[in-house]
Design an enzyme around this catalytic site. Structure first.
Site, PDB file in Angstrom:
ATOM      1  N   TRP A   1       0.823  -1.211   0.000  1.00  0.00           N
ATOM      2  CA  TRP A   1       0.000   0.000   0.000  1.00  0.00           C
ATOM      3  C   TRP A   1       0.855   1.259   0.000  1.00  0.00           C
ATOM      4  O   TRP A   1       0.356   2.362  -0.244  1.00  0.00           O
ATOM      5  CB  TRP A   1      -0.912   0.002   1.226  1.00  0.00           C
ATOM      6  CG  TRP A   1      -0.198   0.187   2.538  1.00  0.00           C
ATOM      7  CD1 TRP A   1       0.803  -0.583   3.057  1.00  0.00           C
ATOM      8  CD2 TRP A   1      -0.441   1.219   3.498  1.00  0.00           C
ATOM      9  NE1 TRP A   1       1.207  -0.104   4.287  1.00  0.00           N
ATOM     10  CE2 TRP A   1       0.458   1.004   4.582  1.00  0.00           C
ATOM     11  CE3 TRP A   1      -1.318   2.298   3.560  1.00  0.00           C
ATOM     12  CZ2 TRP A   1       0.501   1.832   5.701  1.00  0.00           C
ATOM     13  CZ3 TRP A   1      -1.270   3.107   4.677  1.00  0.00           C
ATOM     14  CH2 TRP A   1      -0.370   2.877   5.738  1.00  0.00           C
ATOM     15  N   ASP A   2       2.149   1.080   0.250  1.00  0.00           N
ATOM     16  CA  ASP A   2       3.091   2.204   0.285  1.00  0.00           C
ATOM     17  C   ASP A   2       2.987   3.068  -0.965  1.00  0.00           C
ATOM     18  O   ASP A   2       3.097   4.293  -0.910  1.00  0.00           O
ATOM     19  CB  ASP A   2       4.541   1.698   0.362  1.00  0.00           C
ATOM     20  CG  ASP A   2       4.798   0.743   1.500  1.00  0.00           C
ATOM     21  OD1 ASP A   2       3.826   0.305   2.137  1.00  0.00           O
ATOM     22  OD2 ASP A   2       5.967   0.425   1.734  1.00  0.00           O
TER      23      ASP A   2
ATOM     24  N   GLU B   1       0.271  -2.093  12.375  1.00  0.00           N
ATOM     25  CA  GLU B   1       0.371  -3.548  12.382  1.00  0.00           C
ATOM     26  C   GLU B   1       0.580  -4.129  13.779  1.00  0.00           C
ATOM     27  O   GLU B   1       0.684  -5.352  13.932  1.00  0.00           O
ATOM     28  CB  GLU B   1       1.489  -3.987  11.439  1.00  0.00           C
ATOM     29  CG  GLU B   1       1.175  -3.653   9.986  1.00  0.00           C
ATOM     30  CD  GLU B   1       2.360  -3.852   9.058  1.00  0.00           C
ATOM     31  OE1 GLU B   1       3.439  -4.265   9.550  1.00  0.00           O
ATOM     32  OE2 GLU B   1       2.231  -3.580   7.859  1.00  0.00           O
TER      33      GLU B   1
ATOM     34  N   LYS C   1       2.783   0.775  15.920  1.00  0.00           N
ATOM     35  CA  LYS C   1       4.008   0.669  15.132  1.00  0.00           C
ATOM     36  C   LYS C   1       4.208   1.927  14.291  1.00  0.00           C
ATOM     37  O   LYS C   1       5.328   2.349  14.033  1.00  0.00           O
ATOM     38  CB  LYS C   1       3.929  -0.562  14.230  1.00  0.00           C
ATOM     39  CG  LYS C   1       5.152  -0.819  13.372  1.00  0.00           C
ATOM     40  CD  LYS C   1       4.920  -2.014  12.455  1.00  0.00           C
ATOM     41  CE  LYS C   1       6.136  -2.275  11.577  1.00  0.00           C
ATOM     42  NZ  LYS C   1       5.887  -3.340  10.574  1.00  0.00           N
TER      43      LYS C   1
END
Length: 731
Positions: A325-326, A456, A564
């Site tokens: 998805w970056d 995450e 995270k």
């Protein structure tokens, strides 16, 4: 910006480890990537990556279940095109090369290196290497070696023929200890299919993915094995052509030269900087780092509609060469606003994976629509750990968001009719079938259960705020874009088997999505259960235990409030008009305290949001880490490849953070700048609605110049202006 400030040198990086140098100084063009490995000491079989060239290997589960992915996909390193063998007149090998200087020219894309090369008899020569990759005819790479006598002045034997080392079967190196590393599958078959004095042709074929690469190497001096007298200096130049199957053979290798490769590279970069230069006055180190990041972003992007940007680009094999998805969230904005053609190609890649996405949705029990793969090369899901991958359904919304921004910026109706609207339609259908109705506070609401958001460290929860916000936007986009296209092309709805009634369904769902809220802190809750968990014991967690994912079982982490990376704050960044300044401040303060930034994706978002809030000091602190992340090896794994999303994040920080660039709901470009005190001024360029704009911001004035295109409305510091040539506004 003067030329000296556009050259990255060895002293500009903190770690001189060979792996770091190889990644940072790599050359690529979105098709083939060449790591800057040591030509003498480097391996024969690593150092060259081809976008989309991968091999399958089976995923081994201790306990499997229905529709778990069956295969890994791993990018396959092909032959090291920089590798060279040097022998003295007695055929003793020069086997040690110490790097003395290296510089990457960001203006023209040329890499210049100097090595001191020696053998066991302590005889030394100097080797200078100049290389460039073609940015027009993408299959070509050129490299020139220059040799100068030091303590050795005899005959020098130069061997540049292809060398085929023994090939091992799938070697699962590092994949278990650190999921960020690769699963080095080296099971491709290699065969030299043609050989002559001045050239060789090598074919590399994968056994399971049924792909092939052809590499042709040619010596300009007419010999790949050359013996020359080293009493004086001499040069040798080689051209390589890397082709997938029978592709990219339009230009025969005989008709291409190193001069042409360098010319094509220079012309490409000249256009890049014309459209996307970002210049900072007052900090040359940050300025250089930012230009390096933009340089590597452009190098990484696939341009053919069938390849994308891997998490590490083509600078290294980390994350196995997968696209995440970056791309849409961190890298796509740069291309949308500076090179829309590349942005379009990256989105078309998603369109070409729709068949896999539809299949994946059915496997997940959703009867219509599509669910894109969390990590993949060709569009098939390859993640073996679904709680932190497949369950991150927000990817669908991320892709839709990028499509919406591309359309908002370009007004590209043709793209929407051919590609974009179908993706919006299929992802909207997924949300409709995946979600469910419930009653919340006496009202019927639409919700999404058992999902994982961007963070995450929090998995498989109900109503992740970010996910719900992306779904809302996705459904609304399908409705508005569908209506707009139907006006100009009434057949578009029939072609895609949809109707006005279905579009209205999407709108109805979008207006009734549930968003969790924490009343104690008066902020958006990350999910339904987040605030029922204890906060992670940060005070008793030693620094050596970060990143947490490498030291604690996932179920241990999932029991706590600990992030995270940016999650709810990322939603606030993407949808600034959905939150008040006071609530944004409260949310930022709360979530910042529980975020570890173990992900390289995190700091850039906290920087951009802090800048928008006017907390420029904190924004600059996060930005300083973001913009130099790989140059200082902040994450400790640059040797596996650069952090491409973070590179895009540094551009976001400048343009959408410190400059405060947004596009309003009415489609008007808006600027609300906050200049860091460390800078005298900064400037950048954007493409917006077929116009090229230049922005210059200092402590006193914001200046916008219309370089080309028709006049347009802009908003500067909350006031609307018509830009016809140049506007100067006091800050």
């Amino acid at each position: 910006m003067n030329g000296q400030q556009m050259v990255l040198k060895l002293n500009d990086i903190s770690s001189k480890k060979p792996g770091n140098i190889a990644a940072i100084f790599s050359l690529s063009n979105g098709y083939v990537g060449i790591q800057a490995s040591n030509p003498i000491n480097g391996s024969n079989d690593t150092g060259t990556l081809v976008n989309g060239f991968f091999e399958y290997s089976p995923i081994t589960y201790g306990e499997a279940a229905a529709f778990y992915p069956k295969n890994n996909q791993t990018i396959v390193p092909v032959l090291n095109l920089r590798k060279i063998i040097l022998l003295d007149e007695n055929h003793h090998r020069f086997d040690t090369a110490t790097i003395k200087d290296i510089s990457l020219n960001l203006e023209n894309g040329q890499l210049h290196e100097v090595y001191e090369v020696s053998n066991q008899a302590h005889k030394k020569i100097e080797m200078t290497v100049v290389s460039a990759i073609d940015q027009k005819n993408l299959s070509f790479y050129g490299i020139k070696f220059s040799f100068k006598p030091l303590s050795y002045k005899g005959k020098l034997i130069v061997d540049k023929r292809f060398k085929l080392d023994a090939i091992s079967e799938a070697a699962d190196i590092g994949a278990q200890e650190d999921p960020r590393k690769t699963r080095r599958v080296n099971s491709a078959a290699k065969q030299i299919i043609a050989s002559a004095d001045d050239r060789e042709i090598l074919k590399i074929a994968t056994k399971k993915s049924n792909q092939s690469i052809t590499i042709q190497g040619r010596s300009i001096s007419k010999k790949l094995l050359t013996e020359r007298d080293l009493t004086t200096s001499f040069d040798l130049t080689y051209i390589y052509q890397v082709s997938k199957g029978d592709e990219n053979k339009v230009v025969p290798i005989e008709q291409h030269s190193f001069v042409k490769i360098k010319e094509n590279s220079h012309q490409f970069w000249e256009k890049v900087w014309q459209q996307s230069a970002v210049m900072i006055s007052g900090n040359d180190e940050i300025n250089l780092a930012l230009h390096f990041n933009i340089f590597q972003l452009n190098q990484a992007a696939g341009r053919d509609g069938h390849t994308n940007i891997a998490a590490k680009g083509l600078t290294g094999p980390g994350y196995e060469g997968h696209t995440f998805w970056d791309t849409e969230m961190y890298m796509m904005p740069y291309f949308i606003y500076t090179n829309p053609e590349i942005a379009k190609s990256l989105l078309i890649y998603r369109y070409h994976t729709l068949a896999f996405a539809r299949k994946r949705a059915r496997e997940l029990g959703v009867d219509s629509g599509a669910l894109f793969a969390w990590r993949s090369i060709n569009g098939e899901e390859t993640s073996a750990y679904y709680p932190a991958s497949t369950a991150a359904y927000h990817l669908n919304g991320d892709i839709a968001y990028a499509i919406g921004k591309y359309y908002e910026t370009t007004d590209d109706d043709e793209f929407m009719e051919k590609y974009g609207f179908e993706i919006l339609l299929e992802t909207a259908r997924f949300w409709r079938e995946f979600g469910s109705w419930t009653e919340k506070n006496g009202q019927k609401k639409f919700e999404f259960l058992t999902v994982t958001g961007p963070d995450e460290y929090t998995a498989m929860v109900d109503n992740n705020y970010f996910t719900n916000r992306m779904a809302e936007n996705n459904l609304q986009l399908a409705y508005t874009v569908g209506h707009k296209l139907a006006v100009s092309n009434p057949k578009i709805l029939l072609k895609l088997n949809t109707s006005e009634n279905e579009l209205r369904q999407f709108q109805h769902l979008s207006t009734n999505i549930y968003f969790p809220r924490n009343t104690q802190y008066a902020i958006n809750a990350q999910d339904d259960s987040f605030f029922s968990k204890p906060i992670w014991p940060f005070q008793t967690t030693p620094n050596s235990q970060y990143p947490l994912l490498l030291h604690y079982h996932p179920l241990h982490i999932y029991r706590y409030q600990v992030n995270k990376q940016a999650d709810t704050i990322l939603a606030d960044f993407l949808f600034p008009e959905t939150i008040t300044e006071s609530q944004l401040g409260r949310e930022f303060d709360y979530y910042e305290k529980i975020t570890t930034h173990d992900s390289s994706l995190s700091r850039s978002i906290f920087s951009a949001v802090a800048a928008r809030m006017g907390n420029v000091k904190k924004a600059y602190s996060y930005f300083s880490d973001t913009v130099r992340m790989d140059l200082i090896d902040l994450q400790g794994n640059t040797e596996d490849g650069l952090h491409l999303a973070n590179l895009g994040g540094s551009w976001l920080d400048v343009v959408q953070g410190f400059a405060g660039m947004q596009v309003t709901a009415q489609g008007i470009l808006k600027i609300l700048p906050h200049l860091p005190e460390e800078w005298n001024s900064f400037e950048f360029r954007l493409m917006f609605k077929k116009r090229l704009l230049k922005f210059v911001i200092d402590q006193q004035i914001t200046e916008i110049t219309l370089i080309n295109g028709d006049p347009l409305e802009v908003i500067i510091n909350q006031k609307k202006y018509t830009l016809s040539k140049i506007i100067k506004i006091n800050n």
